[in-house]
Design a protein around this motif. Sequence first.
Motif, short mmCIF file in Angstrom:
data_model
loop_
_atom_site.label_atom_id
_atom_site.label_comp_id
_atom_site.label_asym_id
_atom_site.label_seq_id
_atom_site.Cartn_x
_atom_site.Cartn_y
_atom_site.Cartn_z
N ASN A 30 -5.92 -50.30 -54.83
CA ASN A 30 -4.65 -51.03 -54.97
C ASN A 30 -4.72 -52.40 -54.32
OD1 ASN A 30 -3.08 -48.98 -56.32
ND2 ASN A 30 -3.22 -47.85 -54.40
N PRO A 148 1.03 -51.81 -47.97
CA PRO A 148 0.61 -50.59 -48.66
C PRO A 148 0.18 -49.54 -47.63
CG PRO A 148 -0.64 -52.52 -49.42
CD PRO A 148 0.08 -52.91 -48.18
N PRO A 183 1.83 -46.66 -53.60
CA PRO A 183 1.20 -46.85 -54.91
C PRO A 183 1.87 -46.01 -56.01
CG PRO A 183 -0.36 -45.99 -53.27
CD PRO A 183 0.90 -46.27 -52.56
#
Length: 335
Positions: A30, A148, A183
Amino acid sequence: MADAAKPILLSGIQPSGQLCLGNYLGAIKNWVGLQDSHDSIFLVVDMHALTVKQNPAELRKRCLSFVAQYIACGIDPKKSTIVIQSHVPQHSELMWILSSITSMGELNRMTQFKDKSKKHAANINAGLFTYPILMAADILLYQADLVPVGADQKQHLELSRDLAHRFNTQYSDTFTIPEPYIPKSGARVMSLQDPEKKMSKSDENLNNLITLLDSPDVARKKVKRAVTDSGSEIKLDDSRPGISNLLQIYSLISGNSIASIETEFEGKMYSDFKEVLGNSIAEFLTPIQHEYNRVIQDKSYLESVLNQGAENAYYRARKTLTKVYRKVGFISPAR
Ligand code: TRP
């Protein structure tokens, strides 16, 4: 690199254990996808790693190896900032300031602290307890918009948001309130032998994980040995976590949907599926390892990446910390 128009993204991994498929599919993949649209900072958090006992020579080697693996996976040092946490002293300096607005109760509630205290009962050090404050410093220092993280880090991120908000309220607007980025693909790769728990890079049983540096043969063997459930259908099914995990991994690596994979393997056996999966993992790892071997041998290149990263990060970190010191009432030192 630092582009004011782009939102700031920050994430990090502890240099402990060995980077595994779980780290790649759950995080690094990601990061690579986000580095064009974001002003990204990727940390190797060596200071966090010290909260459990480390062998110094191995830690040193592992930090460099992680940086080389970030690059081999597609993090481009020309687009993103790669930094080793201990290279930027402001992380611990900001941590101290944040420590004074964090309550013992907040830290006591952290489930990771409770888990790690159980796991490392002989070494429940203060660093393990204050770990989330250092993580908040990592994030707030760079005014990150987006972070993230895996599900296990959501509570820590929540604390970072609370601390940012608290500081801003108590003094004045200083920190960006970071948003978690979870994600979309729900990439949570589970252990191969114990699919009820997450695939962890620090797992002592190496059969539980496929590391990014496992040879293709080793990777194939680990897939072959992975537990599957009773039953024989190759189908996503919550009551059969073993085969479901392998299906998810295959889907993430091949880019094929779960439904199309289920159709592809209709009427086939687990062993057929495992063979295809093993080969696709081996195929996936080969170019990464090739690039890794090239990068890890090029010491001067690695050094230049780290110097550039540290320089860029230092500049940004100092800007935030100077502001913070002024707001809390510290006098600037005479020069
Ligand atoms: N605590 C994180 C983990 O164990 C690693 C980490 C440290 C981190 N600092 C960070 C993650 C800042 C995101 C942002 O996974």
